[in-house]
Design an enzyme around this catalytic site. Structure first.
Site, PDB file in Angstrom:
ATOM      1  N   THR A 198       0.854  -1.180   0.000  1.00 59.34           N
ATOM      2  CA  THR A 198       0.000   0.000   0.000  1.00 59.34           C
ATOM      3  C   THR A 198       0.891   1.231   0.000  1.00 59.34           C
ATOM      4  OG1 THR A 198      -0.038  -0.179   2.397  1.00 59.34           O
ATOM      5  CG2 THR A 198      -1.926  -1.072   1.210  1.00 59.34           C
ATOM      6  N   ALA A 199       0.266   2.361  -0.324  1.00 58.07           N
ATOM      7  CA  ALA A 199       1.041   3.584  -0.484  1.00 58.07           C
ATOM      8  C   ALA A 199       1.338   4.262   0.847  1.00 58.07           C
ATOM      9  CB  ALA A 199       0.282   4.547  -1.383  1.00 58.07           C
TER      10      ALA A 199
END
Lengths: 247, 247, 247, 247, 247, 247, 247
Positions: free
Chosen positions: F36-37
């Site tokens: 995920t970012a």
């Protein structure tokens, strides 16, 4: 001889085949079969080691073809297979004998020495980047307590004790001959004769050239390694011919 | 036996197969099956280790075929599989036993020793460039507090404790026999008999040659490793024949 | 020349072929055959080493084509095969000779030196990541006790003692010539002539250019390595022509 | 299951696949699934670790099948997967706990220990010549400040903290069961029951043999690792049966 | 150019081909042929080294294209082939020269230096994991006793002494020219002219740009390395043109 | 995706492809995209790091999913990609920060730290036997002189300084959002909001769960790393909803 | 682009191709072409290094895109190619400069530094297990004696001295432009203009963004590295436009 499947597992010592074999160790046994035979005979009053030197040329000094090696005052070794590998193991054995003498102030036992050598051999069968030793040794000697002993090493690093054994080319035939002829009550002289006779089985004409034969004994009286000179060997060979004629 | 897919993952110890198996460890188990069986039986008053020596030739000294090894005064080991590998582990075990004695001034516990050995074995299953040990050990002894203990090691490096176990060729059949015949309340003598009887199951004619059999016990009274002499073994075997006749 | 099967086993020194051969060692022997021949002859009063320098260009200084090397006051070496490999072994031999002198305060024996060198060579045949030495050496000298000695090393690391030997290209033919012509009772002068005559067998026109020939002797009187100057060589060659004319 | 493309990238830990995956780490996860499940449950007054020993034979001593390990007075570990690998990590954890005690004179925190272990695991995923650890650990204990903690490690070396977790075979089903049944306000006794009930979900008959089950707790009062004896386990199992009957 | 068979043996320095060749060493010789030629000429009163810098761009500083290197006060080196490899060998040679001076308090002999360098080169031809040096050196200088000397090294690590030699591209043609034109009685000036003339043979128009040419001499009077400035070179070149016109 | 040609060059870090690419580094970038970012925003009065924890199960303790790490009092790190690799780099960064403090008696600068980390990363891209780090870091902090700084590292080991950046999955979209919305004059509060808003762009429903979000700031006043508690995050998210509604 | 034959020799630095090429070094040169160009110009009163930063995003801090590096007070470096590799070489260069200062108590010469760097680079082209550096450096500075110097390094480890040079993408075109426009008598200001003009040739619109351009000079008066600020660069660019308009 070997199929695709075998080739997948035979190029390294750090790998088992699916049926649990170590092919490189087995191939090293083939290297031993390529050499001439050596013979060891244990008798009540000493151990006999004998070998037939494979003379390649009349210009070679026969005594430089080393198949019998003195390791310590009381222990000698007969080898069969890759000569240069044998020298490495004999050097290792000599060092171990010296170390034992320094550490415990007494001669190393034959079994102890045989096991030091086989443990060393084993290490060349479990790690990558090396090959096993392509040689078998017959280690004979007299223990400090006066017991004659005869051990054999193979490329897997397994030590076995023998009453009498043959290593190298024609092993099966020569072992069979020894099984037929060996008597537990033999004296050293009979042992020498049996060893030479066994060597002769491996020759094309079943005869041994006294000059090419090499015999070393360690007797229980002196505890000393002694190499027979060609005359002694010749006299034993003569006796054998006579004896055989009698049969 | 193995397809292309298996071959892609079976040539190194540093690699898992897609289904999470370590093939080299499994192949090492095959190496164990190639050897003759050894048996361990734990009884209330001691542990019994027994083995049948695979005699290759009448000229081999049977007692040199080492399947039972003394590790310390109070611990012995039975091995099955690659003989030279067994010797390495036995040497390692002996060193650990000595180190423990020096460090803590008391004999090493059987479980501690078994775990030192299995941790050592595991290291040969996780790094490249080496192969696993092709041997199983039954480690038997009496703890300093007098408890008899029997452990087994395998090529993966997993330690298990057993009441009685068989390692080597025919393991499944022999284990089954042990499961049927083992009684927790057995005394050392019955343990010896059970061990020999189990060994016999692995023979073609279900009979054990007393000269070829090897039995070592560690009892809770003396805490000492003791090897039975051929007469003792023969007497147990005679009893068994009688007992079997009774059934 | 070699089939698929051979290729599977010939690309490393740490691997036996299924029939127990070490192909890299055999290929190193081919490297020796690519060089010109060197000859060693042992006589009652000294050892002769001779070689024919392969002159590539009139601008090359002939004496810089090293085929004969001084190792110690009393030992010299003739090489055949890979020149740069020969230099490594000669450097190793020189060090061993120095070490022996420092340690035991006497010159190293010829056999001891030969065995130090072959043990060193053997190590390049058992481990991965290196190749064997592509060179053969004839090691000649006079022992401290005055005995002339001549040894040969090969890429497997096996030492042999010779009365006379040829190494390098055309070895079989030259050995045959030596076997025909060698006499045990030869003096040093006859030895020099035989060595040069043998070298000539390897030439297209069976003639040796005195400027290109290189002869070194170690005699039993001085125990010193001495290189013959071109005039001496020429005079021997003249004699040979005369002698041959007589035949 | 895997195609040619996958095979190109799955035989080493030092290689990413084109889509950024580490296949050897994924295969190590498969090794974990091959083992039986272990369960960890964190409650307000302590942490529970439970496991079902996979009994292979009535002759195996069940308590020797180690799935729960004591690491320090206040921390225990449940493992699933490759048993010998688990032992290596437990040994490493024990050393870290000792080192922390010596260095800071206080018990190591559960999170610190978990991260030491995962950092160690990670190193086996980035270098060639080794394989990842084929094992998952649930690390449970009570911090010096009295907080109960439960961490999990996987073969990639990632640490996660859980309220309750199941590792090993059937993980997905068991995790689902835990998600349904876990309550944050549970006391230690309810935690033990939940852990045993979860273990039971993995059994064919959804029943746990009290003799085969293994339960260890660390409570916030004593800060001490305590293994439940079979009677305690049996009593919890009885309660469960009763409770289930109520539903 | 090479077939399947050659490819099987040409990708490592630790492997012989079945006919005893070292392909990587042969390929390194090809790397030398890719460079421009350098020339060495030994005369009665000194040694001349000359090279033509391959100017790639008018913006390159010609003097930075190093083909001639000062190694010590009395020894210089001309290189051909892989420039960066040459620098490594020159650095090694400088160190050896310094070490010799420190150890023996006198300048190193040209032959000693050449052999130190070739022994170093040989080590890159016998072990895996490295490649041979892709460079040839002409090592020229004046010995402490005043003798001018010229040696050449190649990628196999063989040292040869020359009266005059050319290394690098077009070697065969240039060597031929030298063989035709070289006179043993030449003085240093004639040597410089011959070296430049030889270089010119390698140019398309058989003319040398004085600015691009590089000449270094070591004379027997001063024992000092001296680089000619462009004017000196130009004057020699003018002379040559005149001389050639005369022919 | 990749053809035969690519496969020939993509299985090691010590190899360039013919067009000069390092495939293993490119594959490591794919590993980052799998995570995920995380987002970093630099404002005039401090730096904001934010991440959305990927919660796999309600039983996982969210705060144990480490995406933001404290490195020193004044520097924090946000990671994306392989979690265990991130921990190694964070450990390395912490050590460097400590070393700097000990050596120079002042806090390490953000740029210095970023470059120590990238130099360390580079070493895993040039040697065989290891793989690159499969992780990107956003390193944010306040320099001793009060300047807020934000750096990013990638698997090649290149450091870049950013005003605002997004790493991990959906990077391109999130970077685009940041480019549109970032204002140089933002204060820390607006920075927090922008970071959370950016994170939301990566969610399916463009909403961030306050409990799952993680925000850390380092402000220029205190020079201290501070993690926002869920309430603060929730309040920022509420504001955002309001703000967005206004648009 | 490359056929089967090339692939056989291009996957390691320790291997020559049959025609004597080092493919990995050639592929590293391709890595350099993938970067933007840097330019170096040597003038009578100093050296100019210039580069155009490849700005990937408006959020990247342009000055963090390091193409010009300060190595010592009097030496700077411009790089092209793999950024992380450049940093390693710059770090190495800085260390060498420091070591020189400590050892000899004076600044390192530009040529000495360039050769230290290229010798370091060469080592990555001769051993297996590493790849060459994928970067070229233009090393510019003023020697202690006041001479301006400009050197270039390539992945083979060869140092060349230039009057003016371009490295990186479009090298051939930019070199051509430099060859046309360079004048030996240029002053530093004209050098700056030429460097910027050359950079502009590599741009699509042949224009340089002053904010993206980076210029560093070392002048013979101060012997100090100085980076031009955007205003200075802009003023030079304005001049160029004017000048070009004049043409």
């Amino acid at each position: 001889m070997q199929d695709q499947n075998q080739q997948a597992y035979d190029r390294g010592t750090s790998i088992f085949s699916p049926d649990g074999r170590l092919y490189q160790v087995e191939y090293a046994r083939e290297a031993i079969k390529r050499g001439t035979a050596s013979v060891g005979v244990r008798t009540a009053d000493g151990v006999v080691l004998a070998a037939d030197r494979q003379v390649r040329s009349p210009l070679v000094e026969e005594q430089s073809i080393e198949k019998l090696h003195r390791v310590d005052d009381h222990i000698a070794v007969a080898s069969a297979g890759h000569v240069a590998d044998a020298r490495q193991l004999v050097d290792f054995a000599r060092e171990q004998a010296q170390v034992n003498k320094l550490r415990y102030d007494e001669p190393i036992g034959v079994e102890s020495l045989a096991k030091e050598v086989t443990d060393y051999i084993q290490r060349y069968t479990q790690s990558g980047g090396v090959r096993p030793f392509g040689v078998a040794l017959a280690i004979g000697g007299v223990d400090p307590d006066g017991t004659p002993k005869l051990f054999e090493t193979d490329p897997s690093g397994t030590p076995y004790e023998w009453k009498a054994t043959a290593i190298g080319g024609n092993r099966e035939a020569l072992q069979g001959f020894l099984e037929d002829e060996y008597r537990a009550e033999m004296d050293l002289d009979s042992g020498i004769s049996l060893a030479l006779e066994t060597i002769a089985q491996g020759e094309d004409d079943e005869a041994v050239d006294p000059a090419a034969a090499e015999v070393t004994v360690v007797d229980t009286e002196t505890h000393r390694v002694r190499s027979l000179d060609p005359e002694e060997i010749a006299s034993h060979l003569d006796e054998l011919d006579g004896g055989e004629a009698d049969e």
